[in-house]
Design a protein around this motif. Sequence first.
Motif, mmCIF file in Angstrom:
data_model
loop_
_atom_site.group_PDB
_atom_site.id
_atom_site.type_symbol
_atom_site.label_atom_id
_atom_site.label_comp_id
_atom_site.label_asym_id
_atom_site.label_seq_id
_atom_site.Cartn_x
_atom_site.Cartn_y
_atom_site.Cartn_z
ATOM 1 N N ARG A 75 38.581 61.228 56.720
ATOM 2 C CA ARG A 75 37.641 59.669 56.829
ATOM 3 C C ARG A 75 38.009 59.402 54.770
ATOM 4 N N LEU A 76 37.886 57.856 54.641
ATOM 5 C CA LEU A 76 38.560 57.576 53.277
ATOM 6 C C LEU A 76 37.295 56.849 52.792
ATOM 7 N N HIS A 77 37.034 57.558 51.578
ATOM 8 C CA HIS A 77 35.907 57.051 50.647
ATOM 9 C C HIS A 77 36.087 56.791 49.124
ATOM 10 N N LEU A 78 35.713 55.497 48.808
ATOM 11 C CA LEU A 78 36.635 54.940 47.137
ATOM 12 C C LEU A 78 35.142 55.057 46.541
ATOM 13 N N ASN A 79 34.839 55.966 45.507
ATOM 14 C CA ASN A 79 34.584 56.159 44.870
ATOM 15 C C ASN A 79 34.063 55.623 43.328
ATOM 16 N N THR A 80 35.026 54.656 43.249
ATOM 17 C CA THR A 80 34.673 53.438 42.544
ATOM 18 C C THR A 80 34.096 52.118 43.189
ATOM 19 N N LYS A 81 33.030 51.449 42.332
ATOM 20 C CA LYS A 81 32.422 50.524 43.623
ATOM 21 C C LYS A 81 33.826 48.573 43.535
ATOM 22 N N ILE A 82 33.736 48.780 44.335
ATOM 23 C CA ILE A 82 34.481 47.116 44.140
ATOM 24 C C ILE A 82 34.261 45.969 45.649
ATOM 25 N N TYR A 83 34.495 45.015 44.781
ATOM 26 C CA TYR A 83 33.903 44.043 45.584
ATOM 27 C C TYR A 83 34.846 43.161 46.615
ATOM 28 N N HIS A 84 34.806 43.939 48.183
ATOM 29 C CA HIS A 84 35.860 43.812 49.274
ATOM 30 C C HIS A 84 35.379 43.615 50.757
ATOM 31 N N PRO A 85 35.935 42.962 51.233
ATOM 32 C CA PRO A 85 34.771 42.348 51.975
ATOM 33 C C PRO A 85 35.087 43.918 53.226
ATOM 34 N N ASN A 86 36.491 45.040 53.524
ATOM 35 C CA ASN A 86 36.992 46.015 53.995
ATOM 36 C C ASN A 86 36.108 47.177 53.812
ATOM 37 N N VAL A 87 34.894 47.470 52.269
ATOM 38 C CA VAL A 87 33.942 48.559 51.605
ATOM 39 C C VAL A 87 32.926 47.302 51.944
ATOM 40 N N LYS A 146 36.673 35.343 41.453
ATOM 41 C CA LYS A 146 36.517 35.623 40.644
ATOM 42 C C LYS A 146 35.138 36.460 40.831
ATOM 43 N N MET A 147 33.941 36.980 41.955
ATOM 44 C CA MET A 147 33.088 37.768 41.570
ATOM 45 C C MET A 147 34.349 39.066 42.011
ATOM 46 N N ALA A 148 35.190 38.713 42.650
ATOM 47 C CA ALA A 148 35.921 40.196 42.564
ATOM 48 C C ALA A 148 36.471 40.234 41.124
ATOM 49 N N GLU A 149 36.936 40.001 40.740
ATOM 50 C CA GLU A 149 37.801 40.098 38.920
ATOM 51 C C GLU A 149 36.626 40.332 38.243
ATOM 52 N N ALA A 150 35.128 39.891 38.642
ATOM 53 C CA ALA A 150 34.239 40.693 37.377
ATOM 54 C C ALA A 150 33.990 42.319 37.949
ATOM 55 N N TYR A 151 33.996 42.403 39.123
ATOM 56 C CA TYR A 151 33.632 44.069 39.589
ATOM 57 C C TYR A 151 35.078 44.785 38.499
ATOM 58 N N VAL A 152 35.649 44.686 38.904
ATOM 59 C CA VAL A 152 36.883 45.114 38.309
ATOM 60 C C VAL A 152 37.180 44.770 37.174
ATOM 61 N N LEU A 153 36.869 44.766 36.372
ATOM 62 C CA LEU A 153 36.335 44.188 34.807
ATOM 63 C C LEU A 153 35.404 45.011 34.488
ATOM 64 N N ARG A 154 34.392 45.457 35.147
ATOM 65 C CA ARG A 154 32.468 45.721 34.583
ATOM 66 C C ARG A 154 32.902 47.151 35.114
ATOM 67 N N PHE A 155 33.736 47.830 36.552
ATOM 68 C CA PHE A 155 33.869 49.038 37.273
ATOM 69 C C PHE A 155 34.712 50.233 37.557
ATOM 70 N N SER A 156 36.182 49.250 37.387
ATOM 71 C CA SER A 156 36.982 49.928 37.908
ATOM 72 C C SER A 156 37.138 50.893 36.560
ATOM 73 N N GLU A 157 38.365 52.073 37.413
ATOM 74 C CA GLU A 157 38.663 52.632 36.438
ATOM 75 C C GLU A 157 39.902 52.499 34.918
ATOM 76 N N HIS A 158 39.837 53.380 34.449
ATOM 77 C CA HIS A 158 41.377 53.232 33.366
ATOM 78 C C HIS A 158 42.838 52.722 34.503
ATOM 79 N N ARG A 159 43.258 52.196 34.226
ATOM 80 C CA ARG A 159 44.953 52.075 35.311
ATOM 81 C C ARG A 159 46.103 52.414 33.922
#
Length: 177
Positions: A75-87, A146-159
């Motif tokens: 089972r895979l689980h993304l622990n970082t919030k992401i705006y994505h149709p498959n998650v 635009k929404m997906a990028e906003a999520y990335v900027l707000r919720f993603s981890e440091h790359r």
Amino acid sequence: MAKEEPIMDGPKRLQNELKEMMGHTVLTQFRCLEVEPDNIYKWYALLLPVSPPYDKGAFKLEIDFPMQYPFKPPRLHLNTKIYHPNVNDRGQVCLPILEIEHWKPTTRIEHVLQVLLATINDPQTENAYRVDVANEFRNDPKRFYKMAEAYVLRFSEHRPTDAELAKMAKKKKKAAQ
């Protein structure tokens, strides 16, 4: 005795796959692999997608292997919030390869991760967990990005940069010695 064979094979198979993944350099979008102490059935890693808008962040991934692995899918689980149709909102990932009816015991975790990364980089609307986001991706891609990028900027981890990744790998190698 035959019923216990899958459980007995699980750790050996996982040890082999873990060893392969730890030394793997081909999956450059899958980094910082760690295993929960004293539990080979739980892995953590960082996904570094390459397609916009996800290429601006990093995403924590948790992999849970059942005791019956490889006879049952992980089972895979993304622990970082992401705006994505498959998650979905809980971080569960919709991948047909992981559904019981499609799972094959010969499937290796490396292949599962390749499918996951391909899906994150190129959303698969026909296998959407979030139909509303899939419809937006198809019908209003400008709004979706635009929404997906906003999520990335707000919720993603440091790359991490390549230099930071090399430093982490060196530190991890030193700690293992």
